[in-house]
Design a protein around this motif. Structure first.
Motif, mmCIF file in Angstrom:
data_model
loop_
_atom_site.group_PDB
_atom_site.id
_atom_site.type_symbol
_atom_site.label_atom_id
_atom_site.label_comp_id
_atom_site.label_asym_id
_atom_site.label_seq_id
_atom_site.Cartn_x
_atom_site.Cartn_y
_atom_site.Cartn_z
ATOM 1 N N GLN A 296 22.686 24.413 -10.022
ATOM 2 C CA GLN A 296 23.420 24.745 -8.799
ATOM 3 C C GLN A 296 24.692 23.922 -8.658
ATOM 4 O OE1 GLN A 296 19.218 25.088 -6.463
ATOM 5 N NE2 GLN A 296 21.001 24.925 -5.159
ATOM 6 N N LEU A 297 24.755 22.784 -9.324
ATOM 7 C CA LEU A 297 25.947 21.942 -9.238
ATOM 8 C C LEU A 297 27.048 22.433 -10.158
ATOM 9 C CD1 LEU A 297 23.535 20.097 -8.195
ATOM 10 C CD2 LEU A 297 24.987 18.179 -8.830
ATOM 11 N N ALA A 298 26.682 23.209 -11.192
ATOM 12 C CA ALA A 298 27.653 23.778 -12.145
ATOM 13 C C ALA A 298 28.557 22.702 -12.741
ATOM 14 C CB ALA A 298 28.489 24.865 -11.458
ATOM 15 N N ILE A 299 27.949 21.598 -13.173
ATOM 16 C CA ILE A 299 28.695 20.498 -13.801
ATOM 17 C C ILE A 299 28.396 20.518 -15.293
ATOM 18 C CG2 ILE A 299 29.013 17.993 -13.892
ATOM 19 C CD1 ILE A 299 28.132 17.881 -10.971
ATOM 20 N N PRO A 300 29.399 20.728 -16.141
ATOM 21 C CA PRO A 300 29.166 20.826 -17.595
ATOM 22 C C PRO A 300 28.477 19.578 -18.150
ATOM 23 C CG PRO A 300 31.392 21.541 -17.045
ATOM 24 C CD PRO A 300 30.813 20.944 -15.792
ATOM 25 N N GLY A 301 27.417 19.802 -18.918
ATOM 26 C CA GLY A 301 26.741 18.705 -19.603
ATOM 27 C C GLY A 301 25.716 17.962 -18.771
ATOM 28 N N LEU A 302 25.666 18.214 -17.451
ATOM 29 C CA LEU A 302 24.726 17.501 -16.584
ATOM 30 C C LEU A 302 23.325 18.084 -16.741
ATOM 31 C CD1 LEU A 302 24.317 15.389 -14.289
ATOM 32 C CD2 LEU A 302 24.709 17.267 -12.674
ATOM 33 N N ARG A 303 22.328 17.191 -16.964
ATOM 34 C CA ARG A 303 20.948 17.627 -17.155
ATOM 35 C C ARG A 303 20.026 17.212 -16.011
ATOM 36 N NH1 ARG A 303 19.931 16.298 -23.597
ATOM 37 N NH2 ARG A 303 21.464 17.800 -24.430
ATOM 38 N N HIS A 304 20.280 16.084 -15.429
ATOM 39 C CA HIS A 304 19.448 15.604 -14.333
ATOM 40 C C HIS A 304 20.151 14.425 -13.691
ATOM 41 C CE1 HIS A 304 15.803 14.146 -12.169
ATOM 42 N NE2 HIS A 304 15.502 15.440 -12.171
ATOM 43 N N PHE A 305 19.731 14.073 -12.457
ATOM 44 C CA PHE A 305 20.293 12.889 -11.809
ATOM 45 C C PHE A 305 19.367 12.426 -10.697
ATOM 46 C CE2 PHE A 305 21.901 16.348 -9.170
ATOM 47 C CZ PHE A 305 21.735 15.857 -7.875
ATOM 48 N N VAL A 306 19.541 11.181 -10.303
ATOM 49 C CA VAL A 306 18.883 10.610 -9.125
ATOM 50 C C VAL A 306 19.966 9.933 -8.302
ATOM 51 C CG1 VAL A 306 17.167 8.992 -8.242
ATOM 52 C CG2 VAL A 306 16.737 10.196 -10.392
ATOM 53 N N TYR A 307 20.100 10.358 -7.060
ATOM 54 C CA TYR A 307 21.102 9.788 -6.153
ATOM 55 C C TYR A 307 20.375 9.043 -5.046
ATOM 56 C CZ TYR A 307 24.959 9.608 -2.731
ATOM 57 O OH TYR A 307 25.910 9.199 -1.831
ATOM 58 N N LYS A 308 20.758 7.797 -4.801
ATOM 59 C CA LYS A 308 20.166 7.004 -3.723
ATOM 60 C C LYS A 308 21.231 6.651 -2.699
ATOM 61 C CE LYS A 308 17.704 2.718 -2.604
ATOM 62 N NZ LYS A 308 16.994 1.509 -3.118
ATOM 63 N N SER A 309 21.001 7.085 -1.461
ATOM 64 C CA SER A 309 21.865 6.682 -0.353
ATOM 65 C C SER A 309 21.396 5.312 0.119
ATOM 66 C CB SER A 309 21.789 7.703 0.780
ATOM 67 O OG SER A 309 22.430 7.210 1.940
ATOM 68 N N ARG A 310 22.208 4.319 -0.055
ATOM 69 C CA ARG A 310 21.790 2.964 0.306
ATOM 70 C C ARG A 310 21.685 2.766 1.820
ATOM 71 N NH1 ARG A 310 24.875 -1.386 -3.256
ATOM 72 N NH2 ARG A 310 22.956 -2.545 -2.854
ATOM 73 N N PRO A 311 22.603 3.318 2.639
ATOM 74 C CA PRO A 311 22.429 3.159 4.102
ATOM 75 C C PRO A 311 21.163 3.833 4.623
ATOM 76 C CG PRO A 311 24.685 3.820 3.572
ATOM 77 C CD PRO A 311 23.886 3.968 2.327
ATOM 78 N N HIS A 312 20.787 4.992 4.045
ATOM 79 C CA HIS A 312 19.618 5.721 4.511
ATOM 80 C C HIS A 312 18.344 5.321 3.757
ATOM 81 C CE1 HIS A 312 22.995 8.484 5.643
ATOM 82 N NE2 HIS A 312 22.307 8.553 6.751
ATOM 83 N N VAL A 313 18.486 4.577 2.676
ATOM 84 C CA VAL A 313 17.366 4.162 1.817
ATOM 85 C C VAL A 313 16.554 5.389 1.405
ATOM 86 C CG1 VAL A 313 15.664 2.334 1.463
ATOM 87 C CG2 VAL A 313 17.253 2.148 3.355
ATOM 88 N N GLN A 314 17.251 6.414 0.934
ATOM 89 C CA GLN A 314 16.619 7.660 0.511
ATOM 90 C C GLN A 314 17.205 8.121 -0.811
ATOM 91 O OE1 GLN A 314 16.556 10.701 3.653
ATOM 92 N NE2 GLN A 314 16.745 9.064 5.162
ATOM 93 N N ILE A 315 16.392 8.840 -1.581
ATOM 94 C CA ILE A 315 16.877 9.406 -2.827
ATOM 95 C C ILE A 315 16.771 10.925 -2.780
ATOM 96 C CG2 ILE A 315 16.239 7.390 -4.203
ATOM 97 C CD1 ILE A 315 13.860 9.054 -5.283
ATOM 98 N N THR A 316 17.527 11.558 -3.667
ATOM 99 C CA THR A 316 17.411 12.988 -3.880
ATOM 100 C C THR A 316 17.623 13.250 -5.360
ATOM 101 O OG1 THR A 316 18.241 15.185 -3.276
ATOM 102 C CG2 THR A 316 19.860 13.411 -3.358
ATOM 103 N N PHE A 317 16.928 14.257 -5.879
ATOM 104 C CA PHE A 317 17.105 14.619 -7.283
ATOM 105 C C PHE A 317 16.650 16.063 -7.471
ATOM 106 C CE2 PHE A 317 13.048 12.394 -6.861
ATOM 107 C CZ PHE A 317 12.143 13.283 -7.417
#
Length: 415
Positions: A296-317
């Motif tokens: 859904q991100l349509a970013i060439p070469g991207l296979r997976h990621f983990v994003y952590k919002s430090r102010p919210h102390v939450q992750i999404t992947f």
């Protein structure tokens, strides 16, 4: 156990601490949380800090059953006390936790992984969970769906630590609670990060449970036998057991207002049901709207990621997909995430933290990037040049920022 005690005693006598023993692929890790010692033997290949984090969570789960003050008093009286006597019957909670720890990125990063949801729907749920004034001792109210937090309501004076939420969710979804024939359960529980010396009361009510076909049904249709398994299905790794699929309301109270809390929780359940809110959450989960794909991100070469919002102390992947759609591949890539996380945060005795760390293998490139507002860990094709990897990371942060209201729990009400 006698050998372990002897090893630990030698180091204690020398005024030192035994952290780990390495022998080939085997690492034995030790954690002291007086008066208890924890030991883990692993050949997984994860950093030492990850194993220590797992042992720390195990300690917190034990403290949720036996408070730190109780432990201290017991072992002051009898240093050779057999703790199994106090933990008799608590094994399901510990086994459930160990199962979660194996592949739970939120626990590994000391954060929350909240349910992806339309922000207006999340707001409607949160508004319904604000307690009435009669509930003077209410501490936290949490709605959990699919093993992830939908929203939570807390007092103005303090927040809730992610570790306490993990302990709560694990306790609620342990088989002894989930498979209980009772429609709801009252249990005393210690939240170690809130107060390790005392118990609070948790009212746990499953508003909906999945039937044998995986569809959500109201709780009052009866108890069901649910099989526990870990599997890869429809491109999405199904962690832990089917008990994670229910909708669970948890109310934490510091007092003894049991009937008031029970009546209020029943009224909340009826309100969410009559407004169609529970059905809307169920529909979102069944239609796949609570997950997203990296495509859904349509970013060439991207296979997976983990994003952590430090102010919210939450992750999404995103969900795990080809080539990371088998248990072994998921385990392998999670270990690489953990290795980069360990290096960036200098968790295992490195000289200092890093802002950027990159590992290149024949199969992929894994990069970690930490800034003040976020942490990002991405997996990309090994054929990408360095500039393309950086561009992919930047594009991920822009996409998450745009979708943040759906991905993260923000602005939950307080009372």
């Amino acid at each position: 156990m006698g050998l372990v005690q002897a090893l630990l005693s030698v180091f204690i006598d020398d005024g030192d601490k035994l952290r780990s023993i390495n022998s080939g692929e085997l690492r034995i890790t030790f954690l002291l949380r007086s008066p208890l010692y924890y030991v883990c033997a692993s050949t997984w290949g994860e950093p030492e800090s990850v194993t220590r984090t797992h042992l720390e969570y195990l300690h917190l789960q034990i403290l949720s059953i036996v408070t730190a003050a109780q432990l201290r008093r017991i072992f002051e009286r009898r240093t050779n006390f057999d703790l199994r006597r106090l933990l008799n019957g608590a094994e399901p909670f510990l086994f459930s936790l160990l199962s979660r720890l194996e592949l739970d990125l939120a626990m590994s990063t000391s954060s929350l992984h909240c349910l992806q949801l339309d922000p207006n729907l999340r707001s409607r749920v949160a508004d319904a969970l604000v307690p009435i004034t009669k509930m003077k001792d209410a501490l936290y109210i949490v709605l959990v769906a699919g093993g992830r937090v939908v929203t939570l309501v807390r007092p103005k004076k303090h927040s809730i630590h992610p570790a306490d939420i993990h302990v709560l969710v694990n306790t609620a979804h342990a088989p002894s609670i989930y498979n209980s024939p009772a429609s709801a359960s009252w249990i005393p529980i210690c939240l170690p990060k809130y107060n390790p010396a005392t118990f609070v009361n948790a009212y746990i009510s499953f508003l909906r449970k999945p039937d044998n076909n995986g569809t959500e049904t109201p709780l009052n249709t009866g108890d069901r036998e649910l099989a526990s398994s870990s599997r890869v299905e429809d491109g999405r790794y199904q962690r832990n057991s089917s008990s994670d699929a229910g909708l669970c309301l948890i109310c934490i109270s510091g007092g003894g207002e049991f009937e008031t809390v029970r009546s209020w929780c029943d009224s909340v359940a009826q309100k969410l049901q009559s407004q169609g809110t529970l059905q809307a959450i169920t529909d979102a989960m069944e239609s796949g709207k609570t997950h997203y794909s990296v495509s859904q991100l349509a970013i060439p070469g991207l296979r997976h990621f983990v994003y952590k919002s430090r102010p919210h102390v939450q992750i999404t992947f995103p969900i795990f997909e080809d080539p990371y759609d088998s248990r072994d591949e998921i385990r392998r890539i999670l270990t690489m995430y953990q290795t980069v996380y360990d290096a960036i945060h200098a968790k295992s005795g490195q000289s200092g933290p890093l802002k950027l760390q990159c590992i290149r293998t024949e199969k992929e490139i894994v990069m970690g990037w930490i800034t003040q507002p976020f942490e990002l860990y991405i997996v990309v094709s090994p054929r990408l040049p360095k500039t393309a990897v950086i561009n992919a990371a930047t594009a991920v942060t822009r996409w998450v920022k745009k979708e943040e209201r759906n991905l993260l729990l923000r602005d939950a009400p307080v009372f």
